[in-house]
Design a protein around this motif. Structure first.
Motif, PDB file in Angstrom:
ATOM      1  N   GLY A   1       0.762  -1.238   0.000  1.00  0.00           N
ATOM      2  CA  GLY A   1       0.000   0.000   0.000  1.00  0.00           C
ATOM      3  C   GLY A   1       0.793   1.289   0.000  1.00  0.00           C
ATOM      4  O   GLY A   1       0.211   2.347   0.220  1.00  0.00           O
ATOM      5  N   LEU A   2       2.113   1.254  -0.244  1.00  0.00           N
ATOM      6  CA  LEU A   2       2.908   2.475  -0.269  1.00  0.00           C
ATOM      7  C   LEU A   2       3.674   2.603  -1.579  1.00  0.00           C
ATOM      8  O   LEU A   2       4.170   1.613  -2.104  1.00  0.00           O
ATOM      9  CB  LEU A   2       3.950   2.484   0.859  1.00  0.00           C
ATOM     10  CG  LEU A   2       3.502   2.771   2.269  1.00  0.00           C
ATOM     11  CD1 LEU A   2       4.719   2.881   3.184  1.00  0.00           C
ATOM     12  CD2 LEU A   2       2.679   4.030   2.356  1.00  0.00           C
ATOM     13  N   SER A   3       3.808   3.827  -2.041  1.00  0.00           N
ATOM     14  CA  SER A   3       4.694   4.091  -3.181  1.00  0.00           C
ATOM     15  C   SER A   3       6.131   4.073  -2.684  1.00  0.00           C
ATOM     16  O   SER A   3       6.388   4.167  -1.476  1.00  0.00           O
ATOM     17  CB  SER A   3       4.370   5.453  -3.783  1.00  0.00           C
ATOM     18  OG  SER A   3       4.757   6.479  -2.879  1.00  0.00           O
ATOM     19  N   SER A   4       7.079   3.983  -3.600  1.00  0.00           N
ATOM     20  CA  SER A   4       8.480   4.010  -3.177  1.00  0.00           C
ATOM     21  C   SER A   4       8.834   5.361  -2.577  1.00  0.00           C
ATOM     22  O   SER A   4       9.653   5.445  -1.662  1.00  0.00           O
ATOM     23  CB  SER A   4       9.409   3.634  -4.332  1.00  0.00           C
ATOM     24  OG  SER A   4       9.296   4.545  -5.386  1.00  0.00           O
ATOM     25  N   GLY A   5       8.200   6.452  -3.042  1.00  0.00           N
ATOM     26  CA  GLY A   5       8.438   7.776  -2.458  1.00  0.00           C
ATOM     27  C   GLY A   5       7.959   7.853  -1.021  1.00  0.00           C
ATOM     28  O   GLY A   5       8.640   8.398  -0.146  1.00  0.00           O
ATOM     29  N   ALA A   6       6.781   7.297  -0.754  1.00  0.00           N
ATOM     30  CA  ALA A   6       6.267   7.282   0.615  1.00  0.00           C
ATOM     31  C   ALA A   6       7.148   6.409   1.508  1.00  0.00           C
ATOM     32  O   ALA A   6       7.389   6.740   2.676  1.00  0.00           O
ATOM     33  CB  ALA A   6       4.822   6.781   0.633  1.00  0.00           C
ATOM     34  N   LEU A   7       7.657   5.318   0.955  1.00  0.00           N
ATOM     35  CA  LEU A   7       8.582   4.475   1.718  1.00  0.00           C
ATOM     36  C   LEU A   7       9.837   5.256   2.089  1.00  0.00           C
ATOM     37  O   LEU A   7      10.307   5.183   3.226  1.00  0.00           O
ATOM     38  CB  LEU A   7       8.961   3.218   0.926  1.00  0.00           C
ATOM     39  CG  LEU A   7      10.072   2.363   1.523  1.00  0.00           C
ATOM     40  CD1 LEU A   7       9.673   1.820   2.887  1.00  0.00           C
ATOM     41  CD2 LEU A   7      10.443   1.230   0.585  1.00  0.00           C
TER      42      LEU A   7
ATOM     43  N   ARG B   1       6.445  20.348  -1.840  1.00  0.00           N
ATOM     44  CA  ARG B   1       5.106  19.979  -2.319  1.00  0.00           C
ATOM     45  C   ARG B   1       4.994  18.460  -2.482  1.00  0.00           C
ATOM     46  O   ARG B   1       3.986  17.862  -2.100  1.00  0.00           O
ATOM     47  CB  ARG B   1       4.820  20.674  -3.640  1.00  0.00           C
ATOM     48  CG  ARG B   1       3.517  20.236  -4.274  1.00  0.00           C
ATOM     49  CD  ARG B   1       3.269  20.941  -5.566  1.00  0.00           C
ATOM     50  NE  ARG B   1       2.592  22.182  -5.229  1.00  0.00           N
ATOM     51  CZ  ARG B   1       2.288  23.121  -6.095  1.00  0.00           C
ATOM     52  NH1 ARG B   1       2.623  22.977  -7.348  1.00  0.00           N
ATOM     53  NH2 ARG B   1       1.645  24.201  -5.721  1.00  0.00           N
ATOM     54  N   ASN B   2       6.048  17.847  -3.040  1.00  0.00           N
ATOM     55  CA  ASN B   2       6.061  16.396  -3.214  1.00  0.00           C
ATOM     56  C   ASN B   2       5.993  15.701  -1.848  1.00  0.00           C
ATOM     57  O   ASN B   2       5.211  14.774  -1.655  1.00  0.00           O
ATOM     58  CB  ASN B   2       7.324  15.988  -3.976  1.00  0.00           C
ATOM     59  CG  ASN B   2       7.347  14.526  -4.359  1.00  0.00           C
ATOM     60  OD1 ASN B   2       6.448  13.776  -4.064  1.00  0.00           O
ATOM     61  ND2 ASN B   2       8.414  14.137  -5.018  1.00  0.00           N
ATOM     62  N   VAL B   3       6.812  16.161  -0.896  1.00  0.00           N
ATOM     63  CA  VAL B   3       6.823  15.557   0.435  1.00  0.00           C
ATOM     64  C   VAL B   3       5.479  15.744   1.125  1.00  0.00           C
ATOM     65  O   VAL B   3       4.988  14.831   1.793  1.00  0.00           O
ATOM     66  CB  VAL B   3       7.978  16.127   1.293  1.00  0.00           C
ATOM     67  CG1 VAL B   3       7.843  15.702   2.748  1.00  0.00           C
ATOM     68  CG2 VAL B   3       9.315  15.661   0.740  1.00  0.00           C
ATOM     69  N   THR B   4       4.864  16.903   0.949  1.00  0.00           N
ATOM     70  CA  THR B   4       3.563  17.144   1.566  1.00  0.00           C
ATOM     71  C   THR B   4       2.550  16.097   1.114  1.00  0.00           C
ATOM     72  O   THR B   4       1.808  15.539   1.929  1.00  0.00           O
ATOM     73  CB  THR B   4       3.057  18.565   1.242  1.00  0.00           C
ATOM     74  OG1 THR B   4       3.978  19.503   1.810  1.00  0.00           O
ATOM     75  CG2 THR B   4       1.667  18.804   1.800  1.00  0.00           C
ATOM     76  N   GLY B   5       2.534  15.798  -0.174  1.00  0.00           N
ATOM     77  CA  GLY B   5       1.623  14.767  -0.686  1.00  0.00           C
ATOM     78  C   GLY B   5       1.937  13.392  -0.121  1.00  0.00           C
ATOM     79  O   GLY B   5       1.026  12.625   0.215  1.00  0.00           O
ATOM     80  N   LEU B   6       3.221  13.076  -0.006  1.00  0.00           N
ATOM     81  CA  LEU B   6       3.621  11.775   0.546  1.00  0.00           C
ATOM     82  C   LEU B   6       3.248  11.681   2.021  1.00  0.00           C
ATOM     83  O   LEU B   6       2.768  10.637   2.485  1.00  0.00           O
ATOM     84  CB  LEU B   6       5.122  11.547   0.342  1.00  0.00           C
ATOM     85  CG  LEU B   6       5.580  11.453  -1.116  1.00  0.00           C
ATOM     86  CD1 LEU B   6       7.098  11.479  -1.209  1.00  0.00           C
ATOM     87  CD2 LEU B   6       5.011  10.205  -1.783  1.00  0.00           C
ATOM     88  N   VAL B   7       3.443  12.774   2.753  1.00  0.00           N
ATOM     89  CA  VAL B   7       3.070  12.789   4.178  1.00  0.00           C
ATOM     90  C   VAL B   7       1.549  12.684   4.316  1.00  0.00           C
ATOM     91  O   VAL B   7       1.054  12.009   5.226  1.00  0.00           O
ATOM     92  CB  VAL B   7       3.635  14.038   4.888  1.00  0.00           C
ATOM     93  CG1 VAL B   7       3.040  14.199   6.285  1.00  0.00           C
ATOM     94  CG2 VAL B   7       5.162  13.945   4.967  1.00  0.00           C
ATOM     95  N   ASP B   8       0.803  13.322   3.413  1.00  0.00           N
ATOM     96  CA  ASP B   8      -0.664  13.173   3.420  1.00  0.00           C
ATOM     97  C   ASP B   8      -1.041  11.698   3.360  1.00  0.00           C
ATOM     98  O   ASP B   8      -1.901  11.230   4.115  1.00  0.00           O
ATOM     99  CB  ASP B   8      -1.300  13.899   2.232  1.00  0.00           C
ATOM    100  CG  ASP B   8      -1.277  15.411   2.343  1.00  0.00           C
ATOM    101  OD1 ASP B   8      -1.028  15.932   3.457  1.00  0.00           O
ATOM    102  OD2 ASP B   8      -1.496  16.068   1.304  1.00  0.00           O
ATOM    103  N   THR B   9      -0.401  10.966   2.455  1.00  0.00           N
ATOM    104  CA  THR B   9      -0.681   9.538   2.302  1.00  0.00           C
ATOM    105  C   THR B   9      -0.314   8.772   3.569  1.00  0.00           C
ATOM    106  O   THR B   9      -1.094   7.941   4.053  1.00  0.00           O
ATOM    107  CB  THR B   9       0.114   8.968   1.102  1.00  0.00           C
ATOM    108  OG1 THR B   9      -0.307   9.646  -0.083  1.00  0.00           O
ATOM    109  CG2 THR B   9      -0.097   7.476   0.951  1.00  0.00           C
ATOM    110  N   LEU B  10       0.872   9.035   4.099  1.00  0.00           N
ATOM    111  CA  LEU B  10       1.314   8.338   5.312  1.00  0.00           C
ATOM    112  C   LEU B  10       0.397   8.649   6.489  1.00  0.00           C
ATOM    113  O   LEU B  10       0.070   7.761   7.289  1.00  0.00           O
ATOM    114  CB  LEU B  10       2.754   8.713   5.649  1.00  0.00           C
ATOM    115  CG  LEU B  10       3.818   8.240   4.664  1.00  0.00           C
ATOM    116  CD1 LEU B  10       5.177   8.863   5.001  1.00  0.00           C
ATOM    117  CD2 LEU B  10       3.910   6.722   4.642  1.00  0.00           C
ATOM    118  N   GLU B  11      -0.028   9.895   6.596  1.00  0.00           N
ATOM    119  CA  GLU B  11      -0.923  10.280   7.693  1.00  0.00           C
ATOM    120  C   GLU B  11      -2.292   9.628   7.529  1.00  0.00           C
ATOM    121  O   GLU B  11      -2.863   9.113   8.497  1.00  0.00           O
ATOM    122  CB  GLU B  11      -1.044  11.806   7.740  1.00  0.00           C
ATOM    123  CG  GLU B  11      -1.648  12.314   9.025  1.00  0.00           C
ATOM    124  CD  GLU B  11      -1.533  13.821   9.162  1.00  0.00           C
ATOM    125  OE1 GLU B  11      -1.336  14.274  10.295  1.00  0.00           O
ATOM    126  OE2 GLU B  11      -1.649  14.539   8.147  1.00  0.00           O
TER     127      GLU B  11
END
Length: 181
Positions: free
Chosen positions: A61-67, A94-104
């Motif tokens: 359930g995670l992208s490599s960026g979120a990982l 901006r990219n990290v914000t989207g990844l953190v949104d997913t993780l949160e």
């Protein structure tokens, strides 16, 4: 290796992509293609590792960026700001914000106001995020052992060194170009 590529050994026993060499030779004419071939090989290797990582993380359930963000958070006891995460990962805030949104959203990370700066947000890994990392550790080790099979430790260290030299050279070039403009 890639089914489309024709990877063979040269006279010194070193691998090269014959189709890439021919295309690059046509592209630049009589000049030496070695640097361009090396860049193409780095890109091919990057894609091979990313395909393996994506396969392993998307099943969970995670992208490599979120990982990447989750791993950075797992190494930081105090958490990190979005800006610090972006800088350490070499991507935009901006990219990290989207990844953190997913993780949160998945309960793997949480945001809170940064104690040192009210305008900043601190991101920390949650216990569920730590558990996710622990469950991912063994499959990752097995996958990396498979993809780097038959590499000697000295070769892995040299590969790491060369890749980081490439990244450092690119960073220096970007600084130079930004200063010139």
């Amino acid at each position: 290796m890639n089914e489309v590529s024709k990877v063979i050994s040269d006279a010194d026993g070193l691998l090269f992509d014959a189709q890439a060499r021919a295309a690059l030779a046509q592209f630049i004419g009589d000049d030496d293609t070695l640097a361009l071939e090396a860049a193409a090989a780095v890109r091919t290797a990057f894609h091979a590792i990313e395909r393996m990582r994506a396969h392993g993380t998307e099943d969970r359930g995670l992208s490599s960026g979120a990982l990447d963000v989750l791993l950075r958070l797992s190494a930081s006891a105090d958490g990190m700001t979005i800006g610090d995460l972006a800088q350490s990962a070499g991507v935009s805030s901006r990219n990290v914000t989207g990844l953190v949104d997913t993780l949160e959203r998945d309960g793997l990370a949480q945001r809170s106001p940064a104690p040192h700066d009210r305008r900043s947000v601190l991101v920390k890994i949650t216990p569920a995020g730590q558990e996710w990392i622990e469950n991912f550790r063994r499959p990752t080790q097995a996958a990396m052992a498979a993809i780097f099979r038959d590499f000697a430790p000295a070769e892995l260290a040299q590969l790491r060194h060369l890749c980081l030299r490439l990244a450092d050279n690119q960073h220096k070039l970007a600084q130079y170009l930004n200063g010139v403009r």
